[in-house]
Design a protein around this motif. Structure first.
Motif, PDB file in Angstrom:
ATOM      1  N   THR A   1     -19.735  12.580  18.609  1.00 28.30           N
ATOM      2  CA  THR A   1     -20.175  11.303  19.595  1.00 28.30           C
ATOM      3  C   THR A   1     -20.648  10.289  18.612  1.00 28.30           C
ATOM      4  O   THR A   1     -19.784   9.151  18.698  1.00 28.30           O
ATOM      5  N   LYS A   2     -21.175  10.360  17.311  1.00 27.33           N
ATOM      6  CA  LYS A   2     -21.735   9.915  16.577  1.00 27.33           C
ATOM      7  C   LYS A   2     -19.927   8.818  15.689  1.00 27.33           C
ATOM      8  O   LYS A   2     -20.163   7.559  15.692  1.00 27.33           O
ATOM      9  N   LYS A   3     -19.263   9.700  15.159  1.00 26.73           N
ATOM     10  CA  LYS A   3     -18.237   9.235  14.619  1.00 26.73           C
ATOM     11  C   LYS A   3     -17.832   8.448  15.882  1.00 26.73           C
ATOM     12  O   LYS A   3     -16.822   7.647  15.309  1.00 26.73           O
TER      13      LYS A   3
ATOM     14  N   LEU B   1     -28.803  10.739  19.116  1.00 27.32           N
ATOM     15  CA  LEU B   1     -27.872  10.902  20.058  1.00 27.32           C
ATOM     16  C   LEU B   1     -28.820  12.361  20.756  1.00 27.32           C
ATOM     17  O   LEU B   1     -28.732  13.048  19.650  1.00 27.32           O
TER      18      LEU B   1
ATOM     19  N   ILE C   1     -27.020  10.135   9.423  1.00 29.26           N
ATOM     20  CA  ILE C   1     -28.338  11.389   9.989  1.00 29.26           C
ATOM     21  C   ILE C   1     -29.073  11.488   9.278  1.00 29.26           C
ATOM     22  O   ILE C   1     -29.115  12.795   8.269  1.00 29.26           O
TER      23      ILE C   1
ATOM     24  N   SER D   1     -23.112  16.167  19.268  1.00 29.59           N
ATOM     25  CA  SER D   1     -23.667  15.030  19.203  1.00 29.59           C
ATOM     26  C   SER D   1     -22.898  14.311  18.117  1.00 29.59           C
ATOM     27  O   SER D   1     -22.475  13.219  18.321  1.00 29.59           O
TER      28      SER D   1
ATOM     29  N   TYR E   1     -31.460   5.440  15.980  1.00 32.21           N
ATOM     30  CA  TYR E   1     -31.818   5.547  17.074  1.00 32.21           C
ATOM     31  C   TYR E   1     -31.305   7.847  16.842  1.00 32.21           C
ATOM     32  O   TYR E   1     -31.217   7.455  15.905  1.00 32.21           O
TER      33      TYR E   1
ATOM     34  N   THR F   1     -28.431   0.819  14.231  1.00 30.10           N
ATOM     35  CA  THR F   1     -28.144   1.661  13.215  1.00 30.10           C
ATOM     36  C   THR F   1     -29.353   2.521  12.954  1.00 30.10           C
ATOM     37  O   THR F   1     -28.973   3.997  11.789  1.00 30.10           O
TER      38      THR F   1
ATOM     39  N   VAL G   1     -30.859   9.011  13.926  1.00 29.69           N
ATOM     40  CA  VAL G   1     -30.276   8.043  12.409  1.00 29.69           C
ATOM     41  C   VAL G   1     -30.995   7.344  12.093  1.00 29.69           C
ATOM     42  O   VAL G   1     -31.553   6.990  13.240  1.00 29.69           O
TER      43      VAL G   1
ATOM     44  N   TYR H   1     -18.723   6.427  18.426  1.00 26.84           N
ATOM     45  CA  TYR H   1     -19.617   5.348  18.282  1.00 26.84           C
ATOM     46  C   TYR H   1     -18.991   5.091  17.255  1.00 26.84           C
ATOM     47  O   TYR H   1     -19.074   3.382  16.773  1.00 26.84           O
ATOM     48  N   ASP H   2     -19.125   5.474  16.158  1.00 26.29           N
ATOM     49  CA  ASP H   2     -19.003   4.318  14.456  1.00 26.29           C
ATOM     50  C   ASP H   2     -17.645   3.439  14.928  1.00 26.29           C
ATOM     51  O   ASP H   2     -17.057   2.825  13.630  1.00 26.29           O
TER      52      ASP H   2
END
Length: 318
Positions: free
Chosen positions: A188-190, A35, A63, A185, A33, A31, A58, A192-193
């Protein structure tokens, strides 16, 4: 002593200092990090340049900060046409909007801090950012990291391609990849989530088990252990000059990885691996022969020991 891969990191007795001292890959869901995603003029950190540094910080899954800058150099800022077509970054854009590379490197390294780094095929990004940090005498980029591509391969084991855009489209996140640092970025978070929501403990354990642990000098390795990205497979290799790695161990490693070691350069040679200092000498007989054969049409790649070992480390981390 053996040449091994431990937790995805190549370990070469006598030559470890020639490798980038990057952190360890740890597939998990965090939770907090940073990115990152960068844009470059090509695939090689030895030949190519970073054109854009992008990232998000994050905390508790949200974010809280962003970084996005084009990177300008004192000498050339030319961008290959195919890169411009891909992401719209041009030399003019860099000159008008970019910040000096030393400033960008300092700020981006500070932005990352001590965080675990997350990214898509993130080892590519780490190589470039690691080298920038080293060049400008910044804190070594040895942060541990999570590669979202590793998670994608576990989640979509039967798919031929698991690019970022493939995962975005499958999850309904977006139909187009921007190929810009900050935008990618965020995307990529989306992804990853999305994986966080759908992964089972079994899937995560599967992804974690794919981080390599191998003894490269013990016995011939199975194809499934070597993966599709083995850079030595079916390659004829000549070891030459003052190498730091043990050449007996190196020969065993090459054979176990499906390559062949030859005593002499020939038209069939694929890689001529030389000591870093031998690479620039004019009295290296193997190098001179390779040059003659290349003029005659042979396809021989001349690699320094440092380049060769880092190529293997990239494979170990894949």
């Amino acid at each position: 002593m053996s040449i091994i891969v431990k937790n995805g990191i190549l370990q070469v007795p006598g030559a470890q200092e020639k490798l980038r001292h990057k952190g360890q890959e740890k597939p998990e869901f965090l939770t907090d990090y940073t990115l990152i995603d960068i844009e470059t003029t090509g695939l090689s950190p030895y030949r190519d340049r970073v054109t854009e540094l992008g990232g998000i910080k994050v905390r508790n899954g949200e974010i809280v900060d962003e970084y996005s800058h084009l990177v300008a150099y004192d000498k050339s800022n030319k961008v290959p046409a195919f890169i411009t077509k891909l992401n719209g970054i041009t030399e003019e854009k860099i000159l008008n909007e970019g910040i000096p590379v030393d400033e960008a490197s300092h700020d981006f390294r500070e932005f990352i801090g001590d965080d675990v780094i997350i990214g898509y095929n993130v080892n590519f990004d780490l190589n470039f950012v690691y080298d920038l940090a080293k060049k400008y005498h910044l804190p070594e980029l040895n942060n541990d990291y999570v590669d979202v591509l590793r998670l994608a391969r576990a989640y979509y084991p039967r798919e031929r391609h698991n690019r970022l855009i493939d995962c975005m489209q499958r999850a309904g996140i977006a139909q187009v990849e921007q190929h810009r640092g900050l935008d990618d970025s965020i995307d990529t978070k989306k992804v990853y989530d999305d994986f966080r929501q759908h992964f089972t403990p079994e899937l995560l354990a599967k992804a974690q088990s794919k981080v390599k642990n191998l003894d490269l000098t013990a016995e011939k390795l199975n194809p499934w252990e070597l993966s599709f990205y083995n850079p030595i497979s079916n390659k004829q290799i000549v070891l030459s000059g003052n190498l730091h790695l043990d050449q007996t161990d190196a020969a065993k490693m090459i054979q176990n990885m499906g390559g062949k070691v030859a005593d002499r350069v020939s038209a069939e040679t694929n890689y001529l691996v030389m000591g870093d200092h031998d690479f620039f000498r004019r009295d290296n007989a193997d190098l001179e022969l390779a040059r003659q054969l290349i003029k005659q049409g042979a396809k021989i790649s001349r690699l320094s020991e440092t380049f060769f070992l880092n190529m293997l480390d990239d494979w170990a981390r894949s």
